[in-house]
Design an enzyme around this catalytic site. Structure first.
Site, PDB file in Angstrom:
ATOM      1  N   ALA A 116      10.574   5.654  -3.583  1.00 11.78           N
ATOM      2  CA  ALA A 116       9.662   6.169  -2.558  1.00 11.78           C
ATOM      3  C   ALA A 116       9.099   5.025  -1.730  1.00 11.78           C
ATOM      4  CB  ALA A 116       8.527   6.948  -3.218  1.00 11.78           C
ATOM      5  N   ASP A 117       8.783   5.338  -0.488  1.00 11.04           N
ATOM      6  CA  ASP A 117       8.130   4.343   0.361  1.00 11.04           C
ATOM      7  C   ASP A 117       7.309   5.056   1.428  1.00 11.04           C
ATOM      8  OD1 ASP A 117       8.026   1.350   0.966  1.00 11.04           O
ATOM      9  OD2 ASP A 117       8.305   2.257   2.934  1.00 11.04           O
ATOM     10  N   SER A 118       6.181   4.451   1.763  1.00  6.88           N
ATOM     11  CA  SER A 118       5.330   4.984   2.831  1.00  6.88           C
ATOM     12  C   SER A 118       5.006   3.866   3.811  1.00  6.88           C
ATOM     13  CB  SER A 118       4.014   5.524   2.260  1.00  6.88           C
ATOM     14  OG  SER A 118       4.271   6.594   1.383  1.00  6.88           O
ATOM     15  N   SER A 131       8.804   8.569   2.586  1.00 11.35           N
ATOM     16  CA  SER A 131      10.196   8.914   2.282  1.00 11.35           C
ATOM     17  C   SER A 131      10.439   8.832   0.785  1.00 11.35           C
ATOM     18  CB  SER A 131      11.155   7.938   2.975  1.00 11.35           C
ATOM     19  OG  SER A 131      11.067   8.075   4.365  1.00 11.35           O
TER      20      SER A 131
END
Length: 195
Positions: A73-75, A110
């Site tokens: 995950a990444d923001s 994402s």
């Protein structure tokens, strides 16, 4: 089903646990800043950066954990197409808050699920947040309530804590803003068929 979460985020782990998804945590140790710089040099927008980082983390951990589902995950925060990185120092954190002060920006989250080094599924969510116009004294008071390690790990606002008070409005899914669009993840896992 037990998955691997390729993230250091305690909040992401909590979201999974709260939704009855058991997970082991294995950090990907991806150099996020280096990857971001490289992608931006190639003309990638915030969404592409977020997607690529989520996939990179997921695939990297997946490569060394055969037959396991790995969630990366990444923001990223985007202000008028400018990527706002996590602060390394308290001074940087204050500069970021001043930059966002009184403005609307996007938070792009994402997620990617991989198995045996290949991406199986990904999803990206975008939320819009508008920060209230606050004077510097209030911004400093807010930052003083947050540990430096927390700022470096999660960025300048913790929407799940007192960070919500900074905003005039928040348009988007709260779990997504905290780093995991959990409804979509649950839906994928529920329909996942082991090949």
């Amino acid at each position: 089903m037990k998955i691997i979460l390729a993230s250091k985020s305690g909040v992401r782990k909590q979201i999974l646990m709260k939704n009855n998804i058991n997970c082991d945590v294995i950090h990907s140790n991806v150099d996020e800043d280096q990857v971001k710089e490289s992608l931006i040099e190639k003309g990638a927008d915030a969404e592409m950066v977020s997607k690529n980082l989520a996939e990179l983390k997921s695939v990297k951990v997946s490569n060394s954990n055969p037959d396991r589902l790995v969630l990366g995950a990444d923001s990223v925060v985007s202000l008028k197409n400018e990527l706002i990185n996590k602060p390394r120092t308290r001074d940087e954190a204050l500069k970021i808050l001043k930059k966002l002060n009184g403005k609307a920006h996007n938070l792009i989250s994402s997620v990617c699920i991989s198995k045996n080094g290949a991406m199986l599924w990904n999803h990206t969510d975008s939320s819009e947040l508008k920060m209230k116009m606050l004077d510097e004294k209030l911004l400093i008071e807010y930052l003083n309530r947050i540990k430096t390690e927390t700022l470096q790990a999660y960025g300048v606002y913790q929407i799940e804590a007192s960070g919500l008070d900074l905003f005039e409005y928040v348009k988007g899914d709260t779990d997504s803003i905290m780093g995991l669009p959990i409804k979509q993840i649950i839906n994928y896992i529920k329909n996942y068929k082991d090949e």
